[in-house]
Scaffold this motif. Structure first.
Motif, PDB file in Angstrom:
ATOM      1  N   LEU A 176       3.278   0.068 -10.902  1.00 25.62           N
ATOM      2  CA  LEU A 176       3.203   0.818  -9.648  1.00 25.62           C
ATOM      3  C   LEU A 176       4.601   1.141  -9.135  1.00 25.62           C
ATOM      4  O   LEU A 176       4.859   2.251  -8.664  1.00 25.62           O
ATOM      5  N   PHE A 177       5.511   0.169  -9.246  1.00 23.54           N
ATOM      6  CA  PHE A 177       6.884   0.418  -8.814  1.00 23.54           C
ATOM      7  C   PHE A 177       7.536   1.501  -9.671  1.00 23.54           C
ATOM      8  O   PHE A 177       8.301   2.330  -9.160  1.00 23.54           O
TER       9      PHE A 177
ATOM     10  N   THR B 289       2.708   2.075   0.260  1.00 26.88           N
ATOM     11  CA  THR B 289       2.023   2.060  -1.035  1.00 26.88           C
ATOM     12  C   THR B 289       1.497   0.685  -1.382  1.00 26.88           C
ATOM     13  O   THR B 289       0.336   0.520  -1.791  1.00 26.88           O
ATOM     14  N   TYR B 290       2.331  -0.332  -1.189  1.00 27.56           N
ATOM     15  CA  TYR B 290       1.902  -1.680  -1.560  1.00 27.56           C
ATOM     16  C   TYR B 290       0.866  -2.247  -0.588  1.00 27.56           C
ATOM     17  O   TYR B 290      -0.002  -3.027  -0.988  1.00 27.56           O
ATOM     18  N   ILE B 291       0.954  -1.865   0.682  1.00 31.41           N
ATOM     19  CA  ILE B 291      -0.089  -2.268   1.630  1.00 31.41           C
ATOM     20  C   ILE B 291      -1.432  -1.693   1.185  1.00 31.41           C
ATOM     21  O   ILE B 291      -2.450  -2.390   1.134  1.00 31.41           O
ATOM     22  N   SER B 292      -1.434  -0.402   0.847  1.00 32.55           N
ATOM     23  CA  SER B 292      -2.652   0.248   0.379  1.00 32.55           C
ATOM     24  C   SER B 292      -3.146  -0.381  -0.912  1.00 32.55           C
ATOM     25  O   SER B 292      -4.357  -0.605  -1.091  1.00 32.55           O
TER      26      SER B 292
ATOM     27  N   SER C 248      -5.600   5.214  -6.061  1.00 34.74           N
ATOM     28  CA  SER C 248      -4.881   6.448  -6.390  1.00 34.74           C
ATOM     29  C   SER C 248      -5.172   7.543  -5.373  1.00 34.74           C
ATOM     30  O   SER C 248      -4.311   8.375  -5.073  1.00 34.74           O
ATOM     31  N   ASN C 249      -6.393   7.537  -4.817  1.00 41.59           N
ATOM     32  CA  ASN C 249      -6.725   8.493  -3.765  1.00 41.59           C
ATOM     33  C   ASN C 249      -5.931   8.192  -2.494  1.00 41.59           C
ATOM     34  O   ASN C 249      -5.411   9.102  -1.838  1.00 41.59           O
ATOM     35  N   SER C 250      -5.807   6.906  -2.169  1.00 46.70           N
ATOM     36  CA  SER C 250      -5.013   6.516  -1.002  1.00 46.70           C
ATOM     37  C   SER C 250      -3.544   6.867  -1.199  1.00 46.70           C
ATOM     38  O   SER C 250      -2.866   7.325  -0.275  1.00 46.70           O
ATOM     39  N   PHE C 251      -3.054   6.666  -2.426  1.00 49.18           N
ATOM     40  CA  PHE C 251      -1.659   6.966  -2.722  1.00 49.18           C
ATOM     41  C   PHE C 251      -1.381   8.459  -2.592  1.00 49.18           C
ATOM     42  O   PHE C 251      -0.322   8.865  -2.107  1.00 49.18           O
TER      43      PHE C 251
ATOM     44  N   LEU D 257       6.600   2.312  13.207  1.00 49.44           N
ATOM     45  CA  LEU D 257       5.570   2.671  14.180  1.00 49.44           C
ATOM     46  C   LEU D 257       4.457   3.471  13.508  1.00 49.44           C
ATOM     47  O   LEU D 257       3.267   3.201  13.715  1.00 49.44           O
ATOM     48  N   LEU D 258       4.835   4.447  12.677  1.00 54.42           N
ATOM     49  CA  LEU D 258       3.843   5.260  11.972  1.00 54.42           C
ATOM     50  C   LEU D 258       3.016   4.420  11.009  1.00 54.42           C
ATOM     51  O   LEU D 258       1.797   4.557  10.932  1.00 54.42           O
ATOM     52  N   ILE D 259       3.689   3.531  10.274  1.00 47.65           N
ATOM     53  CA  ILE D 259       3.005   2.678   9.307  1.00 47.65           C
ATOM     54  C   ILE D 259       2.038   1.731  10.014  1.00 47.65           C
ATOM     55  O   ILE D 259       0.960   1.415   9.509  1.00 47.65           O
TER      56      ILE D 259
END
Length: 213
Positions: A6-7, A95-98, A171-174, A193-195
């Motif tokens: 992923l990285f 990305t990693y949270i998702s 992959s859809n979330s990404f 704040l956005l995250i």
């Protein structure tokens, strides 16, 4: 292993993004979204030419080479990295949270549009190319007007990770994160704040409800 892969996907994406940022003097976040559109266009062309799997490899290697080049010549591109670092770190965090949110609770358990595209993604992995809507093995006959751009991007991600239903949903979330990157700026406070606010709706539903997505 998948965390490392992923990285590497993030490095590949950032390679294209750094190229566009430097070439066209755009913001890193906006360039990330532009890169996503360019990659999808390349995948679509590869699918039309029946070389989709090869195209995925070309995109992956090219992105890594771009990133390696800018790292090797970092002294000449110091300002480029300074003006991009916080946006890049924010994208990594998103990305990693998702990724970790979808590890145990993401699975197709209902037949809806979301699950439909999951089946199309499986079809892509089985045949390695887009099928004609009238093909006897295709399920697209009644959905011939649907665009296949997003699913091609998801195919690339699940080709690298590799394919599982969990990774398919991730992959859809990404892809959504890549499109949303345009709102990120190289300021750590506004990005945090956005995250923090964007995943807010998740807290209004029990995790089990995600199983029916």
């Amino acid at each position: 292993m998948q965390i490392i892969l992923l990285f590497s996907i993030l490095l590949m994406m950032s390679g294209f993004t750094l190229f566009i940022t430097k070439k066209f003097k755009t913001d890193f976040g906006a360039s990330w979204t532009y890169s996503t559109f360019i990659i999808i266009s390349m995948l679509y062309l590869g699918a039309l030419l029946h070389i989709l799997t090869i195209t995925v490899s070309i995109i992956y290697i090219t992105g890594i080479l771009f990133f390696s080049y800018y790292c090797i010549s970092w002294k000449k591109n110091k300002d480029l990295f300074i003006n991009s670092i916080y946006t890049f770190l924010s994208l990594i965090l998103c990305t990693y949270i998702s990724y970790f949110l979808t590890r145990k609770i993401a699975i197709y358990t209902a037949w809806d549009d979301y699950a439909f595209w999951g089946v199309i993604l499986k079809e892509l992995h089985v045949y390695g190319e887009l099928l004609v809507a009238t093909d006897i093995t295709s399920i697209l006959e009644s959905h011939r007007h649907y665009t296949k751009a997003a699913i091609l991007f998801q195919y690339m991600i699940t080709k690298i990770l590799p394919y599982t239903e969990t990774n398919a949903i991730f992959s859809n979330s990404f892809l959504c994160i890549c499109f949303a990157a345009v709102v990120l700026r190289n300021r750590i406070t506004s990005n945090i704040l956005l995250i923090t606010l964007c995943p807010g709706p998740l807290f209004y539903f029990p995790p089990s409800s995600l199983k029916t997505l």
